[in-house]
Design a protein around this motif. Structure first.
Motif, PDB file in Angstrom:
ATOM      1  N   MET A  53       0.837  -1.209   0.000  1.00 38.13           N
ATOM      2  CA  MET A  53       0.000   0.000   0.000  1.00 38.13           C
ATOM      3  C   MET A  53       0.867   1.253   0.000  1.00 38.13           C
ATOM      4  O   MET A  53       1.776   1.384   0.814  1.00 38.13           O
ATOM      5  N   MET A  62       0.671   5.111   0.605  1.00 32.29           N
ATOM      6  CA  MET A  62      -0.139   6.182   1.192  1.00 32.29           C
ATOM      7  C   MET A  62       0.626   7.495   1.056  1.00 32.29           C
ATOM      8  O   MET A  62       1.816   7.488   0.761  1.00 32.29           O
ATOM      9  N   HIS A  98       3.072   0.439   3.361  1.00 34.57           N
ATOM     10  CA  HIS A  98       3.052  -0.752   4.206  1.00 34.57           C
ATOM     11  C   HIS A  98       2.451  -1.937   3.481  1.00 34.57           C
ATOM     12  O   HIS A  98       1.793  -1.782   2.447  1.00 34.57           O
ATOM     13  N   MET A 114      -8.015   2.561   1.807  1.00 29.41           N
ATOM     14  CA  MET A 114      -7.502   3.673   2.602  1.00 29.41           C
ATOM     15  C   MET A 114      -7.018   4.781   1.682  1.00 29.41           C
ATOM     16  O   MET A 114      -7.147   4.669   0.463  1.00 29.41           O
TER      17      MET A 114
HETATM   18 CU   LIG Z   1      -2.568   2.344   4.994  1.00 29.22          CU
END
Ligand SMILES: [Cu+2]
Length: 140
Positions: free
Chosen positions: A85, A87, A92, A117
């Motif tokens: 991921m 962001m 992560h 997210m």
């Molecule tokens: Cu995240």
């Protein structure tokens, strides 16, 4: 005469380029460092879980030699499939996936848990020997 010559040359070069590009196998993801093509299909999902949902996504992955027009599946035990991921301020992973080799030489990557997210998920192909990222695709 010279102008026509240049134009013809340009056409010839672009034709040559088109032909040579098509002679390579079509890769969904090309892992240049190991001259390997990846062909993948989502067999479940991809699910971006919201709230308490825990829907696992599942991916089938086939590796084949980029020079092999027959696209025969090859064993790539050292390549790890890693959901990752990205962001705005951090990156992560997620829980470990489960990798199963299938009879046709491809792999089933299951238990892929992705949460929705701020950012986006990538599926990375990692060389488990030195942890380099060989290639990736963005989960759409
Ligand atoms: Cu995240």
């Amino acid at each position: 005469m010279a102008i026509i010559g240049v134009t013809m040359k340009k056409i010839f070069i672009s034709l040559l380029l088109a032909v040579s590009l098509h002679s390579f196998a079509e890769c969904d993801v090309f892992l240049e460092e190991v001259n390997t093509c990846v062909e993948y299909n989502w067999t479940e999902g991809p699910y971006l879980n919201v709230g308490p949902a825990r829907d696992f996504s599942e991916l089938s992955v086939k590796f084949f030699d980029a020079d092999d027009a027959s696209e025969a599946a090859i064993d790539k035990e050292f390549i790890e499939v890693l959901p990752w991921m990205i962001m705005p301020n951090m990156q992560h992973g997620t829980r470990p996936v489960v990798t199963t080799e299938l009879n046709d030489g491809s792999y089933l990557i299951s238990k892929i848990l992705m949460r929705k997210m701020m950012g986006y998920w990538e599926i990375r192909f990692i060389d488990s020997r030195d942890k380099t990222v060989l290639g990736l695709f963005k989960v759409q």
